[in-house]
Write an enzyme that holds these catalytic residues in place. Structure first.
Site, PDB file in Angstrom:
ATOM      1  N   ASN A  46       0.856  -1.267   0.043  1.00 56.37           N
ATOM      2  CA  ASN A  46      -0.017  -0.051   0.080  1.00 56.37           C
ATOM      3  C   ASN A  46       0.674   1.095   0.136  1.00 56.37           C
ATOM      4  O   ASN A  46       0.373   2.362   0.362  1.00 56.37           O
ATOM      5  CB  ASN A  46      -1.014   0.178   1.310  1.00 56.37           C
ATOM      6  CG  ASN A  46      -1.970  -1.260   1.290  1.00 56.37           C
ATOM      7  OD1 ASN A  46      -2.359  -1.529   0.173  1.00 56.37           O
ATOM      8  ND2 ASN A  46      -2.196  -1.745   2.268  1.00 56.37           N
ATOM      9  N   HIS A 132     -13.644  -2.086   6.868  1.00 56.99           N
ATOM     10  CA  HIS A 132     -12.433  -2.833   7.385  1.00 56.99           C
ATOM     11  C   HIS A 132     -12.681  -3.356   8.640  1.00 56.99           C
ATOM     12  O   HIS A 132     -13.398  -3.003   9.412  1.00 56.99           O
ATOM     13  CB  HIS A 132     -11.241  -1.679   7.557  1.00 56.99           C
ATOM     14  CG  HIS A 132      -9.974  -2.219   7.814  1.00 56.99           C
ATOM     15  ND1 HIS A 132      -9.436  -2.085   9.173  1.00 56.99           N
ATOM     16  CD2 HIS A 132      -9.056  -2.865   6.950  1.00 56.99           C
ATOM     17  CE1 HIS A 132      -8.180  -2.979   9.043  1.00 56.99           C
ATOM     18  NE2 HIS A 132      -8.020  -3.195   7.666  1.00 56.99           N
ATOM     19  N   ASP A 205     -13.429   7.114   6.942  1.00 60.32           N
ATOM     20  CA  ASP A 205     -11.978   6.211   6.895  1.00 60.32           C
ATOM     21  C   ASP A 205     -11.241   6.564   5.551  1.00 60.32           C
ATOM     22  O   ASP A 205     -11.891   6.048   4.539  1.00 60.32           O
ATOM     23  CB  ASP A 205     -11.920   4.807   7.282  1.00 60.32           C
ATOM     24  CG  ASP A 205     -10.831   3.956   7.361  1.00 60.32           C
ATOM     25  OD1 ASP A 205      -9.792   4.663   6.748  1.00 60.32           O
ATOM     26  OD2 ASP A 205     -10.839   3.028   8.051  1.00 60.32           O
ATOM     27  N   LYS A 239      -0.052   4.061   4.644  1.00 61.46           N
ATOM     28  CA  LYS A 239      -0.208   3.566   3.122  1.00 61.46           C
ATOM     29  C   LYS A 239       0.305   4.589   2.132  1.00 61.46           C
ATOM     30  O   LYS A 239       1.798   4.574   2.114  1.00 61.46           O
ATOM     31  CB  LYS A 239      -1.426   3.274   2.793  1.00 61.46           C
ATOM     32  CG  LYS A 239      -2.279   2.415   4.199  1.00 61.46           C
ATOM     33  CD  LYS A 239      -3.475   1.879   3.937  1.00 61.46           C
ATOM     34  CE  LYS A 239      -4.181   1.201   5.174  1.00 61.46           C
ATOM     35  NZ  LYS A 239      -3.557  -0.117   5.379  1.00 61.46           N
TER      36      LYS A 239
HETATM   37  C1  LIG Z   1      -9.595   1.005   5.766  1.00 63.24           C
HETATM   38  C2  LIG Z   1      -8.410   0.484   6.718  1.00 63.24           C
HETATM   39  N1  LIG Z   1      -8.844   1.044   7.891  1.00 63.24           N
HETATM   40  C3  LIG Z   1      -7.962   1.089   8.703  1.00 63.24           C
HETATM   41  C4  LIG Z   1      -6.721   0.102   8.585  1.00 63.24           C
HETATM   42  C5  LIG Z   1      -5.763   0.111   9.739  1.00 63.24           C
HETATM   43  O1  LIG Z   1      -4.528   1.025   9.543  1.00 63.24           O
HETATM   44  P1  LIG Z   1      -3.233   0.350   9.994  1.00 63.24           P
HETATM   45  O2  LIG Z   1      -2.539  -0.520   9.371  1.00 63.24           O
HETATM   46  O3  LIG Z   1      -2.464   1.762  10.266  1.00 63.24           O
HETATM   47  O4  LIG Z   1      -3.600   0.010  11.378  1.00 63.24           O
HETATM   48  C6  LIG Z   1      -6.508  -0.192   7.363  1.00 63.24           C
HETATM   49  C7  LIG Z   1      -5.515  -1.168   6.787  1.00 63.24           C
HETATM   50  O5  LIG Z   1      -4.651  -1.478   7.405  1.00 63.24           O
HETATM   51  C8  LIG Z   1      -7.580  -0.233   6.186  1.00 63.24           C
HETATM   52  O6  LIG Z   1      -7.632  -0.809   4.887  1.00 63.24           O
END
Ligand SMILES: Cc1ncc(COP(=O)(O)O)c(C=O)c1O
Length: 390
Positions: A46, A132, A205, A239
Site C-alpha cells: 500500500n 475494514h 476512513d 499507506k
Molecule cells: C480502511 C482501513 N482502515 C484502517 C486500517 C488500519 O490501519 P493501520 O494499518 O494503520 O492499522 C486499514 C489497513 O490496514 C484499512 O485498510
C-alpha cells in the site's frame, strides 16, 4: 489445544489458513522471499506513492530519531507529548482543512478508539458491510447497536435510517472513502445529504485515499468538497504516506473530546519520533509535489488499459486498488502461486477478510511499477486466468 488444532485443520482444509512469509525488500517495489532466490515485483504493497523509500522521508526520520530519541517513552497524557506531535497535528489539520487533528498509534487503534468514544450502549451505529475489520472491532467494543447496510447501497441505508434512527438518541455512520479490498468509492455527497435529513455523526476512513485524491491529495472528502459535512476524517500514514500511524481530523471540540474519551489514544505510548519525522516529510511532499499522485493515477489508468487489451472485461473500479475476482479460496491461492512462479508477488485475499465466495487477487498499483512491468503483469495475469479457466 484440541479446539485450536481443529481450527487450524479446518482453515488448512478450506484454503483459508493465514501464514507468515518473511521477505527481503530489495527496493523500488522488488522483494525476495527469505526462503528462495526469486526476485518478485510486489503488487500487494500500500506504499502507493513509493514514499517509504523517498530520501527526504528517510532523512527526516533519521533527523528526528537523532534529535528526539528512539521512543516517545510514554503516552501523550503522560510525558510522551513531545512538541513534534503538535507540529504534525497542525499539518494534518491544514492538509484536511479542519480545525484540529489527533494522532493515533495506527489506523487500527484509531478506529477502535474513535468509534467507542462516539457511540455506546443505547446508541446506534450504521456501518457499510464491507468496512475494514478495525471498524467492525470498534463497533463491537462500543457496545452500541450496530446495523450493517449492503455495500454502497443508499436505498438500504435510507431504509435502515427510516426504521431505526428515531429509536436512538445518537447515531454514528461509518464508511471508507476508498474500500480497501474492492477499491471502489463511497457515495460521499449523498451520505452528507442523508446526514442532514436524519442527523448522525459521519465518520469517513480515508486510509486508502489520503495522499492520492483531491486537489491537494487530502482524499475523497476534499475531492467531493464535503469537508464541512464530515464529523471525523480518519486516515493513516502507513499507506500512501509511506510512514506509520494514523489521525483523526475534526473540529477542536471533537478532538478535545477524543483526548478524553478515546481509550486507544489515552492508554497507548505516543508514536516514535522517527515516525513523526517521516510523516511530516511525506505530508510536505504530497502537498508540494503533485507529480507523485499524477504519476500514480497515470500508472493505474495504464494498467487497466493493459488488462482490457488482454481481454479482461471488468471495469476494474475507480482506484489504485484493483480486485480480480476469483470466487473460490483454493483457486485464488493457486492463481496467486502461479503468478508468483512468474515473478509477480501478490496475496490471494480470502474469507474471512472478504465475504464468502469472493476470494480475489488484489492488485495494488504503486509508483514503483514501470509501464513495462505493468504491461508484462497484465499479459501474465490474462494468460494464467485463461489457462485455469477462471
Ligand atoms: C480502511 C482501513 N482502515 C484502517 C486500517 C488500519 O490501519 P493501520 O494499518 O494503520 O492499522 C486499514 C489497513 O490496514 C484499512 O485498510
Amino acid at each position: 489445544m484440541e479446539r485450536i488444532r481443529k481450527f487450524l485443520l479446518e482453515r488448512r482444509q478450506t484454503g483459508t489458513l493465514r501464514t507468515l512469509a518473511p521477505l527481503v525488500r530489495l527496493g523500488h517495489g522488488w522483494v525476495r522471499p527469505l526462503d528462495s532466490g526469486e526476485k518478485l515485483l510486489d503488487f500487494s504493497s500500500n506504499d502507493y506513492l513509493g514514499l517509504a523509500e523517498h530520501p527526504e522521508v528517510i532523512g527526516a526520520a533519521r533527523k528526528y530519531l537523532e534529535m528526539f530519541g528512539a521512543g516517545a517513552g510514554a503516552a501523550r497524557l503522560m510525558s510522551g507529548d513531545l512538541e513534534i506531535n503538535h507540529l504534525l497535528e497542525q499539518e494534518i489539520a491544514r492538509f484536511k482543512s479542519t480545525e484540529a487533528a489527533l494522532l493515533f498509534g495506527s489506523g487500527y487503534l484509531a478506529n477502535t478508539g474513535i468509534i467507542p468514544a462516539l457511540a455506546g450502549r443505547g446508541d446506534l451505529i450504521v456501518t457499510d458491510r464491507l468496512n475494514h475489520a478495525s471498524i467492525y472491532d470498534g463497533c463491537l467494543l462500543s457496545g452500541a447497536r450496530t446495523i450493517r447496510f449492503r455495500h454502497n447501497d443508499l436505498n438500504h441505508l435510507e431504509q435502515i435510517l427510516q426504521e431505526k434512527r428515531s429509536q436512538y438518541n445518537s447515531c454514528l455512520l461509518v464508511v471508507e472513502s476508498i474500500y480497501s479490498m474492492d477499491g471502489d468509492r463511497c457515495p460521499l455527497v449523498e451520505l452528507v445529504k442523508l446526514k442532514k435529513r436524519f442527523g448522525f455523526f459521519l465518520m469517513v476512513d480515508e486510509a486508502h485515499a489520503t495522499g492520492i485524491y483531491g486537489e491537494n491529495g487530502a482524499g475523497i472528502i476534499e475531492e467531493d468538497g464535503v469537508s464541512d459535512g464530515v464529523d471525523i476524517a480518519m486516515g493513516t500514514f502507513g499507506k500512501a504516506l509511506g510512514s506509520y500511524g494514523a489521525y483523526a481530523a475534526a473540529s477542536r471540540e471533537m478532538v478535545d473530546y477524543l483526548v478524553n474519551r478515546a481509550r486507544t489514544f489515552i492508554y497507548s505510548t505516543a508514536l516514535p519520533p522517527a515516525v513523526i519525522g517521516a510523516s511530516l516529510a511525506s505530508l510536505y511532499l504530497v502537498g508540494s509535489e503533485v507529480q507523485h499522485r499524477l504519476d500514480l493515477l497515470a500508472k493505474v489508468a495504464f494498467f487497466k488499459k493493459q488488462l482490457r487489451k488482454n481481454g479482461l472485461k471488468d471495469d476494474f473500479g475507480p482506484s489504485q486498488i484493483i480486485p480480480v475476482m476469483i470466487g473460490d479460496s483454493a483457486k485464488a491461492l493457486a492463481a496467486a502461486a502461479e503468478l508468483r512462479r512468474r515473478g509477480i508477488y501478490l496475496k490471494a485475499v480470502r474469507p474471512p477478510t472478504v465475504p464468502e465466495g469472493t476470494a480475489r487477487l488484489r492488485f495494488s498499483i504503486t509508483n514503483h511499477h514501470r509501464e513495462e512491468d505493468l504491461k508484462r503483469c497484465a499479459a501474465i495475469l490474462a494468460e494464467e486466468l485463461r489457462r485455469h479457466k477462471l
